[in-house]
Design a protein around this motif. Sequence first.
Motif, PDB file in Angstrom:
ATOM      1  N   VAL A  15      70.763  35.775  41.318  1.00 49.50           N
ATOM      2  CA  VAL A  15      70.881  34.726  40.308  1.00 49.50           C
ATOM      3  C   VAL A  15      69.960  35.022  39.126  1.00 49.50           C
ATOM      4  O   VAL A  15      70.377  34.961  37.966  1.00 49.50           O
ATOM      5  CB  VAL A  15      70.572  33.336  40.914  1.00 49.50           C
ATOM      6  N   SER A  29      73.879  28.726  35.227  1.00 50.04           N
ATOM      7  CA  SER A  29      73.979  29.971  35.996  1.00 50.04           C
ATOM      8  C   SER A  29      75.428  30.399  36.142  1.00 50.04           C
ATOM      9  O   SER A  29      76.328  29.573  36.169  1.00 50.04           O
ATOM     10  CB  SER A  29      73.323  29.833  37.365  1.00 50.04           C
ATOM     11  N   TRP A  32      75.283  31.583  42.066  1.00 54.21           N
ATOM     12  CA  TRP A  32      74.410  30.664  42.779  1.00 54.21           C
ATOM     13  C   TRP A  32      74.470  30.997  44.261  1.00 54.21           C
ATOM     14  O   TRP A  32      75.340  31.732  44.723  1.00 54.21           O
ATOM     15  CB  TRP A  32      74.814  29.211  42.521  1.00 54.21           C
TER      16      TRP A  32
END
Length: 173
Positions: A15, A29, A32
Amino acid sequence: MAIDVNKCVGCGDCVVACQTENNVPLGYSRDWIMEFVKGDYPDLFLHFESQRCNHCEDTPCVRTCPTGASHVIEGGIVKVTHDECIGCGACIEACPYDARYFHPDGYVDKCTFCDHRVKDGLDPACVSVCPTECMYFGDLDDPESKISKLLKERENYTILPEAGTKPQIYYLK
């Protein structure tokens, strides 16, 4: 891409590498970590899944994009051309994997498998930094590639196969 759930420890390096490599804004993001507990107490099993866009063969996100900003490039990577995206969110709604988000600059963003690295012969950033080497990336159409061999040798699954999207992220058991 294939991810070995027996090796993933949920450290989150993938990540952070993605956020750094792709200048993803803080609080957002492209990938994940999901944590799953299975079994019955006291016999419990914990495993992690590093999740992202599944770069599906049958892409509802591409079909619903009114401008063509969402598209598939050579090699099957699903991308969004930021300058063509109007931010309508149709692709976000169409994605059964919740793999897209509204970028603060007004367009939809998602994992690109670091196609800028791949075209230079490198692995995506997430794969290159994984300390347990649980992630594999390669050409699924090449029967001699490591990833093709792993998928033939190991039991594997995809997320939400019932969605009919033919996801291209495989989880090795």
